[in-house]
Design a protein around this motif. Structure first.
Motif, short mmCIF file in Angstrom:
data_model
loop_
_atom_site.label_atom_id
_atom_site.label_comp_id
_atom_site.label_asym_id
_atom_site.label_seq_id
_atom_site.Cartn_x
_atom_site.Cartn_y
_atom_site.Cartn_z
N ASP A 1 0.85 -1.18 0.00
CA ASP A 1 0.00 0.00 0.00
C ASP A 1 0.90 1.24 0.00
O ASP A 1 1.56 1.52 1.00
CB ASP A 1 -0.90 -0.02 1.23
N THR B 1 0.24 4.28 0.35
CA THR B 1 -0.13 5.20 1.42
C THR B 1 0.56 4.79 2.73
O THR B 1 1.06 5.63 3.47
CB THR B 1 -1.66 5.21 1.62
N LYS B 2 0.60 3.49 2.98
CA LYS B 2 1.28 2.97 4.17
C LYS B 2 2.78 3.24 4.09
O LYS B 2 3.41 3.64 5.07
CB LYS B 2 1.03 1.46 4.30
#
Length: 91
Positions: A6, A8-9
């Motif tokens: 991810d 975003t992670k």
């Protein structure tokens, strides 16, 4: 197991390292994860021993690693950094 990360992670982990880390030659390091960006900030890198993740423009990423267990251990560190960001620990 899904083999996708991810972005975003990854970027959240990058933020934690940049906020809490100590200076290195190229960026900052925290909890065994080094965060580095290029001169314009379009490309950021998260590095550990035997692992490098490149996060590029439009949340593209590429992960390079020497061995699967090293990659998995590194990704656990990324998860821990993200948890630290969301829990907001008091040091």
């Amino acid at each position: 197991m899904k083999n996708e990360l991810d972005p975003t992670k990854l970027l959240a982990a990058y933020e934690v390292v940049m906020q809490k880390g100590t200076e290195t030659e190229l960026g900052k390091i925290y909890q065994g994860v080094e965060a580095v960006s290029d001169y314009d900030g379009y490309n950021v890198f998260l590095r550990g021993i035997g692992v490098e993740v490149h996060i590029g423009f439009h949340n593209t990423y590429n992960i390079k690693y020497d061995q699967l267990h090293i990659r998995d251990s590194f990704l656990q560190k990324i998860d821990a950094l993200v948890s630290e960001k969301t829990i907001d620990t008091h040091h």
